[in-house]
Motif scaffolding. Structure first.
Motif, mmCIF file in Angstrom:
data_model
loop_
_atom_site.group_PDB
_atom_site.id
_atom_site.type_symbol
_atom_site.label_atom_id
_atom_site.label_comp_id
_atom_site.label_asym_id
_atom_site.label_seq_id
_atom_site.Cartn_x
_atom_site.Cartn_y
_atom_site.Cartn_z
ATOM 1 N N ARG A 150 76.271 38.167 25.711
ATOM 2 C CA ARG A 150 75.114 39.005 26.043
ATOM 3 C C ARG A 150 74.558 38.648 27.414
ATOM 4 N NH1 ARG A 150 72.211 38.466 20.089
ATOM 5 N NH2 ARG A 150 73.731 39.765 18.953
ATOM 6 N N GLN A 151 74.552 37.380 27.739
ATOM 7 C CA GLN A 151 74.075 36.965 29.057
ATOM 8 C C GLN A 151 74.963 37.516 30.151
ATOM 9 O OE1 GLN A 151 72.974 32.788 29.475
ATOM 10 N NE2 GLN A 151 73.981 32.720 31.455
ATOM 11 N N ASN A 152 76.281 37.532 29.927
ATOM 12 C CA ASN A 152 77.203 38.067 30.924
ATOM 13 C C ASN A 152 77.042 39.580 31.080
ATOM 14 O OD1 ASN A 152 78.299 35.531 31.372
ATOM 15 N ND2 ASN A 152 79.934 35.808 29.857
ATOM 16 N N VAL A 153 76.825 40.286 29.956
ATOM 17 C CA VAL A 153 76.606 41.734 30.037
ATOM 18 C C VAL A 153 75.358 42.031 30.857
ATOM 19 C CG1 VAL A 153 76.027 43.783 28.697
ATOM 20 C CG2 VAL A 153 77.830 42.272 27.906
ATOM 21 N N LEU A 154 74.293 41.297 30.607
ATOM 22 C CA LEU A 154 73.046 41.507 31.351
ATOM 23 C C LEU A 154 73.214 41.157 32.815
ATOM 24 C CD1 LEU A 154 70.471 40.132 28.772
ATOM 25 C CD2 LEU A 154 70.698 42.489 29.534
ATOM 26 N N GLU A 155 74.019 40.167 33.118
ATOM 27 C CA GLU A 155 74.220 39.789 34.515
ATOM 28 C C GLU A 155 74.882 40.917 35.299
ATOM 29 O OE1 GLU A 155 75.835 35.940 37.072
ATOM 30 O OE2 GLU A 155 76.437 36.217 34.985
ATOM 31 N N PHE A 156 75.843 41.579 34.683
ATOM 32 C CA PHE A 156 76.489 42.697 35.359
ATOM 33 C C PHE A 156 75.564 43.898 35.463
ATOM 34 C CE2 PHE A 156 80.535 40.516 34.350
ATOM 35 C CZ PHE A 156 81.131 40.589 35.600
ATOM 36 N N LEU A 157 74.734 44.139 34.441
ATOM 37 C CA LEU A 157 73.788 45.250 34.523
ATOM 38 C C LEU A 157 72.758 45.022 35.618
ATOM 39 C CD1 LEU A 157 73.048 46.096 30.775
ATOM 40 C CD2 LEU A 157 74.457 47.376 32.375
ATOM 41 N N LEU A 158 72.253 43.801 35.727
ATOM 42 C CA LEU A 158 71.215 43.494 36.707
ATOM 43 C C LEU A 158 71.772 43.345 38.115
ATOM 44 C CD1 LEU A 158 69.127 40.952 34.624
ATOM 45 C CD2 LEU A 158 68.584 43.335 35.109
ATOM 46 N N ALA A 159 73.090 43.254 38.243
ATOM 47 C CA ALA A 159 73.680 43.123 39.577
ATOM 48 C C ALA A 159 73.374 44.337 40.438
ATOM 49 C CB ALA A 159 75.201 42.930 39.468
ATOM 50 N N ALA A 217 70.015 35.221 31.907
ATOM 51 C CA ALA A 217 70.070 33.919 32.571
ATOM 52 C C ALA A 217 68.800 33.707 33.392
ATOM 53 C CB ALA A 217 71.300 33.831 33.469
ATOM 54 N N ASP A 218 68.558 32.464 33.758
ATOM 55 C CA ASP A 218 67.342 32.168 34.525
ATOM 56 C C ASP A 218 67.547 32.353 36.020
ATOM 57 O OD1 ASP A 218 69.081 30.109 34.857
ATOM 58 O OD2 ASP A 218 67.624 28.504 34.565
ATOM 59 N N ARG A 219 68.741 32.732 36.448
ATOM 60 C CA ARG A 219 69.006 32.982 37.862
ATOM 61 C C ARG A 219 70.215 33.893 37.990
ATOM 62 N NH1 ARG A 219 69.511 26.888 38.948
ATOM 63 N NH2 ARG A 219 68.147 27.048 37.132
ATOM 64 N N GLY A 220 70.324 34.552 39.133
ATOM 65 C CA GLY A 220 71.462 35.424 39.399
ATOM 66 C C GLY A 220 72.451 34.773 40.346
ATOM 67 N N ARG A 221 73.673 35.315 40.368
ATOM 68 C CA ARG A 221 74.720 34.742 41.217
ATOM 69 C C ARG A 221 75.260 35.738 42.241
ATOM 70 N NH1 ARG A 221 78.824 32.261 36.892
ATOM 71 N NH2 ARG A 221 78.454 34.288 35.939
ATOM 72 N N PHE A 222 74.635 36.929 42.325
ATOM 73 C CA PHE A 222 75.104 37.951 43.253
ATOM 74 C C PHE A 222 74.204 37.932 44.483
ATOM 75 C CE2 PHE A 222 76.731 39.137 39.179
ATOM 76 C CZ PHE A 222 77.975 39.683 39.428
ATOM 77 N N TYR A 223 74.392 36.955 45.332
ATOM 78 C CA TYR A 223 73.527 36.793 46.494
ATOM 79 C C TYR A 223 73.957 37.669 47.662
ATOM 80 C CZ TYR A 223 71.972 32.690 43.928
ATOM 81 O OH TYR A 223 71.479 31.854 42.971
#
Length: 312
Positions: A87-96, A122-128
């Motif tokens: 679920r965290q990975n799905v949200l990370e791609f949506l929020l990207a 997650a508490d931080r993003g990785r798409f800088y």
């Protein structure tokens, strides 16, 4: 004919379920909350958001709980480390590609993406360094405000207009990063039930245009009422702020309107203040009206103007 109940395990807890129910429905009946974006009780199953993934004994991969039916002696796990990471990975791609405009979004405070991200994100993003995707807003008419940058392609609006309302106006266009929700040709959505897609949208991509920037959800007081514009008497709620109706939403009632509402019932409240007739009008031409109290002065001005034109 009643189906024989079956026994399943949800998070090691024995639950009695019915054949034909999906895992998500069985979890909901058992009081276990499973997040969802694309699933809705009144719409066909799409299974494309993947936020409702759960772990099932015997399956190597996680399964979409909205699209898989329960079977006897099935063991389901909804809160394992593997499920939470998925679920965290799905949200990370949506929020990207999702814009960070929650403070100015009318969906703020009622947004499923906000709530689910607060629980599973997650508490931080990785798409800088990645540029966010930009999508042009669509013109769906005077009732629906669009901000398509926020769209997560849950296709609730498409399925509602196609299957429930019977008007195949919206569709999914493009593939991959070029995917968009829009009309096949440039046109307004004129269906009498089109306002319901603003309720169905789990993010702020489709919001009510008359309600735009009027109030926040926590500022409103909800009052239950009924629709008086047709014989169905649909149940609805008035959201009021400072003794003024800001919006009208449906109140779920399976015996009448389920969870839908017509555009007339949803938007007719503007007649209380912005389009209210508070004086008798005198029709002077096809599109020209004057208040009856001002008709005499109007004719005098018109007579003086005609006399001035003749003298000149």
């Amino acid at each position: 004919m009643t189906l024989k109940p079956i026994n399943v395990l949800i998070d090691e807890r024995p639950i009695s379920a019915q054949l034909g129910y999906t895992i998500l429905q069985t979890c909901a009946n058992a009081g276990v909350d499973v997040p969802r974006f694309c699933y809705h009780d009144k719409l066909l199953i799409a299974g494309n958001c993947r936020i409702c993934l759960v772990e099932v004994t015997g399956s190597k991969k996680l399964v979409a709980s909205c699209a898989v039916h329960v079977s006897d002696k099935m063991s389901i796990y909804t809160n394992t480390a593997r499920v939470r990471l998925a679920r965290q990975n799905v949200l990370e791609f949506l929020l990207a590609n999702h814009p960070l405009d929650c403070p100015i979004c009318d969906q703020g405070g009622e947004c499923d993406l906000q709530d689910i991200t607060a629980l599973f994100g997650a508490d931080r993003g990785r798409f800088y360094e990645t540029e966010k995707r930009a999508v042009l807003n669509k013109d769906f008419g005077p009732l629906i405000r669009t901000s398509m940058n926020r769209c997560i392609h849950c296709t609730r609006c498409v399925r509602f207009l196609t299957m429930s309302s019977g008007v195949a106006t919206l569709g999914t266009l493009g593939r991959g990063s070029a995917t968009e929700i829009g009309t096949y040709i440039n046109q307004f959505i004129s269906d009498e039930l089109s306002g319901n897609i603003t309720d169905l949208c789990p993010v702020g991509a489709l919001t009510s245009k008359p309600y735009s920037f009027k109030a926040r959800p926590w500022e409103l007081v909800s009052v239950k009422s009924v629709d008086i514009f047709d014989s169905l008497n649909s149940t609805l709620t008035f959201d009021v702020m400072a003794n003024k109706i800001c919006r009208v939403l449906p109140y779920a009632n399976e015996a009448l309107n389920e969870c839908w509402l017509t555009n007339k019932a949803r938007y007719a409240y503007d007649g209380l203040f912005s389009q209210r007739l508070n004086a008798c009008l005198l029709r002077l031409s096809v599109e020209f009206f004057v208040p009856s109290t001002e008709a005499k002065s109007f004719f005098l001005k018109k007579r003086h103007l005609n006399a001035f034109v003749k003298l000149s």
